[in-house]
Design a protein around this motif. Structure first.
Motif, short mmCIF file in Angstrom:
data_model
loop_
_atom_site.label_atom_id
_atom_site.label_comp_id
_atom_site.label_asym_id
_atom_site.label_seq_id
_atom_site.Cartn_x
_atom_site.Cartn_y
_atom_site.Cartn_z
N LEU A 60 0.83 -1.21 0.00
CA LEU A 60 0.00 0.00 0.00
C LEU A 60 0.86 1.26 0.00
N ALA A 61 1.93 1.25 0.79
CA ALA A 61 2.81 2.42 0.86
C ALA A 61 3.47 2.68 -0.49
N HIS A 62 3.72 1.63 -1.25
CA HIS A 62 4.34 1.77 -2.58
C HIS A 62 3.46 2.62 -3.51
N TYR A 63 2.14 2.49 -3.39
CA TYR A 63 1.24 3.21 -4.29
C TYR A 63 0.89 4.61 -3.81
N HIS A 64 1.16 4.93 -2.57
CA HIS A 64 1.03 6.27 -2.00
C HIS A 64 -0.38 6.85 -1.92
N ILE A 65 -1.16 6.79 -3.00
CA ILE A 65 -2.46 7.45 -2.99
C ILE A 65 -3.58 6.42 -3.17
N ALA A 66 -4.75 6.76 -2.65
CA ALA A 66 -5.88 5.83 -2.65
C ALA A 66 -6.32 5.45 -4.06
N ALA A 67 -6.28 6.39 -5.00
CA ALA A 67 -6.69 6.08 -6.37
C ALA A 67 -5.80 4.99 -6.98
N SER A 68 -4.51 5.03 -6.67
CA SER A 68 -3.59 3.99 -7.16
C SER A 68 -3.85 2.66 -6.50
N VAL A 69 -4.16 2.67 -5.21
CA VAL A 69 -4.49 1.42 -4.50
C VAL A 69 -5.77 0.83 -5.10
N GLN A 70 -6.76 1.68 -5.35
CA GLN A 70 -8.00 1.19 -5.97
C GLN A 70 -7.70 0.53 -7.32
N ARG A 71 -6.90 1.18 -8.12
CA ARG A 71 -6.63 0.72 -9.48
C ARG A 71 -5.74 -0.51 -9.51
N HIS A 72 -4.64 -0.49 -8.76
CA HIS A 72 -3.62 -1.53 -8.90
C HIS A 72 -3.71 -2.67 -7.89
N VAL A 73 -4.22 -2.40 -6.71
CA VAL A 73 -4.29 -3.45 -5.68
C VAL A 73 -5.68 -4.09 -5.67
N LEU A 74 -6.71 -3.27 -5.75
CA LEU A 74 -8.08 -3.78 -5.67
C LEU A 74 -8.73 -3.97 -7.04
N ASN A 75 -8.10 -3.46 -8.10
CA ASN A 75 -8.63 -3.57 -9.46
C ASN A 75 -10.05 -3.05 -9.57
N LEU A 76 -10.34 -1.96 -8.85
CA LEU A 76 -11.69 -1.41 -8.87
C LEU A 76 -11.66 0.06 -8.47
N SER A 77 -11.74 0.94 -9.46
CA SER A 77 -11.80 2.38 -9.19
C SER A 77 -13.25 2.79 -9.12
N MET A 78 -13.65 3.33 -7.97
CA MET A 78 -15.04 3.74 -7.77
C MET A 78 -15.09 5.03 -6.96
N THR A 79 -16.21 5.74 -7.09
CA THR A 79 -16.48 6.93 -6.27
C THR A 79 -17.87 6.76 -5.65
N GLU A 80 -18.16 7.63 -4.68
CA GLU A 80 -19.45 7.62 -3.98
C GLU A 80 -19.82 6.20 -3.52
N VAL A 81 -18.89 5.55 -2.86
CA VAL A 81 -19.02 4.15 -2.50
C VAL A 81 -19.73 3.98 -1.16
N GLN A 82 -20.64 3.02 -1.13
CA GLN A 82 -21.27 2.55 0.10
C GLN A 82 -20.93 1.08 0.22
N MET A 83 -20.64 0.63 1.46
CA MET A 83 -20.19 -0.73 1.66
C MET A 83 -20.99 -1.44 2.72
N GLU A 84 -21.01 -2.75 2.59
CA GLU A 84 -21.61 -3.60 3.62
C GLU A 84 -20.94 -4.97 3.56
N ILE A 85 -21.02 -5.68 4.65
CA ILE A 85 -20.49 -7.04 4.69
C ILE A 85 -21.48 -7.94 3.98
N GLU A 86 -21.03 -8.60 2.95
CA GLU A 86 -21.88 -9.52 2.20
C GLU A 86 -21.87 -10.90 2.85
N GLU A 87 -20.68 -11.34 3.25
CA GLU A 87 -20.55 -12.69 3.81
C GLU A 87 -19.26 -12.76 4.62
N ILE A 88 -19.30 -13.56 5.67
CA ILE A 88 -18.11 -13.82 6.48
C ILE A 88 -18.12 -15.28 6.87
#
Length: 143
Positions: A60-88
């Motif tokens: 995470l520190a390598h990518y520095h900014i959240a937009a890069s983490v979204q793009r390169h680590v999570l493979n999902l760039s999104m805005t106005e995000v709402q989250m919930e636990i789907e399954e555990i």
């Protein structure tokens, strides 16, 4: 008399608040939502670091900014995000397991269009603290 005093002291110290910080009391759900909230809502990589283990901190520190983490680590760039636990994959016996998998469902905008997706993460319990150790490859979106 000494025994009574000793019992009173034992009782007082036994009832004192736990000296550990609130991080150790976080559930896997708290850690999962905290991490994604830091990346997608607060857009703060440093805030996200508290939820991951040391190898992931380096990534995470390598990518520095959240937009890069979204793009390169999570493979999902999104805005106005709402989250919930789907399954555990954890149940009543939570105290006896050290590894869990959590699926977080996210709703928001991707490229300006409504988008629903999920991400699966693996957490490990280190002492009394849950940490994200892996972001599993996605199985496909729910668009």
């Amino acid at each position: 008399m000494r025994i009574i005093a000793l019992l009173c002291l034992t009782f007082l110290f036994g009832c004192s608040p736990d000296s550990s910080n609130s991080e150790s009391k976080r559930t896997p759900e708290d850690v999962s939502l905290g991490f994604f909230n830091a990346i997608y809502v607060d857009r703060d990589v440093n805030k996200a670091l508290q939820f991951v283990d040391d190898p992931m901190k380096k990534v995470l520190a390598h990518y520095h900014i959240a937009a890069s983490v979204q793009r390169h680590v999570l493979n999902l760039s999104m805005t106005e995000v709402q989250m919930e636990i789907e399954e555990i994959d954890i149940d009543f016996f939570r105290k006896f397991t050290d590894d869990v998998t959590v699926i977080v469902k996210m709703q928001g905008l991707k490229g300006g269009e409504p988008w629903i997706d999920d991400r699966t993460i693996r957490l490990h319990k280190k002492g009394t603290k849950w940490e994200i150790i892996e972001i599993l490859p996605e199985k496909g979106n729910l668009h």
